[in-house]
Scaffold this active site. Structure first.
Site, short mmCIF file in Angstrom:
data_model
loop_
_atom_site.label_atom_id
_atom_site.label_comp_id
_atom_site.label_asym_id
_atom_site.label_seq_id
_atom_site.Cartn_x
_atom_site.Cartn_y
_atom_site.Cartn_z
N LYS A 125 -8.43 13.96 16.92
CA LYS A 125 -9.52 13.17 17.49
C LYS A 125 -10.15 12.26 16.44
CE LYS A 125 -13.56 15.00 18.55
NZ LYS A 125 -14.62 15.76 19.25
N ASP A 143 -13.43 12.83 23.50
CA ASP A 143 -14.50 13.78 23.20
C ASP A 143 -15.00 14.39 24.50
OD1 ASP A 143 -15.97 11.77 24.41
OD2 ASP A 143 -17.47 11.63 22.82
#
Length: 216
Positions: A125, A143
């Site tokens: 991420k 997210d």
């Protein structure tokens, strides 16, 4: 099976409308270059952007390069980030990350995913955020906001973060891929919120598949 519950035309309208109301999508973290962005993102785990920006306001004033961060040291970094969750681990990761940048990358943040993911405290991420925001690559870092928006609206449903990321890469129109990351985060943060989405003020409510739309 399609990666989206929306039609291609609906997906096009979805992003066109978000782009219209969010004309300059960007991170709400304060940063000046790839390095300060990387540090801010690493510090943001389980912390709010507001909290991170408060910490980095003083941290970056004292140390805004890997070399300066190493000179500051773990205890010096902790003094700036004590308001953040997991600050001990974060300070340790920042020092190790900066050491690796200096020793293996000439003090520069690498652009390649594999190199980024080898840095302490950096996972997929975070690597996606850096590649997108610092280097303009069409990556989408999923997210909690993006995961919620994609599942709630039917845009790119998935049972895991990676499944949602892969679905988004399959369905987002090419012209929106660079900005999709921030468009979706900001939409989730301020409109398609977790507890009570503001459906009455949502520009994509007519294409959204959410059954329990609110009036607010």
């Amino acid at each position: 099976m399609s990666a989206s519950e929306l039609t291609p035309d609906e997906i096009e309208r979805f992003f066109a409308r978000l782009a219209e109301v969010i004309p300059a999508p960007d991170s709400e973290l304060t940063y000046f270059d790839p390095f300060t962005l990387l540090i801010a993102v690493v510090l943001s785990a389980q912390s709010t952007d507001v909290g991170v920006n408060k910490a980095t306001a003083t941290l970056f004033r004292e140390a805004a390069t890997p070399e300066a961060m190493l000179e500051l040291g773990e205890e010096g970094i902790k003094a700036h980030i004590r308001n953040l969750g997991l600050y001990n681990n974060k300070a340790r990761n920042v020092v190790a990350l900066c050491r690796k940048l200096v020793d293996e990358h000439g003090g520069e943040v690498p652009r390649e995913r594999a190199a980024l993911e080898k840095l302490p405290g950096v996972g997929r991420k975070t690597a996606n955020v850096i590649r997108n925001t610092a280097f303009g690559e069409p990556e989408i870092a999923v997210d909690t906001h993006i995961y919620r928006v994609c599942n709630r609206t039917g845009l790119a449903p998935g049972k895991t973060v990676r499944a949602v990321e892969d679905a988004l890469q399959a369905v987002v129109p090419a012209r929106f891929k660079k900005d999709a990351h921030h468009l979706l985060i900001l939409h989730g943060r301020y409109t398609c919120t977790a507890r009570k989405p503001r459906c009455g003020q949502c520009v994509v409510r007519d294409v959204c598949r959410y059954d329990a739309k609110t009036a607010g």
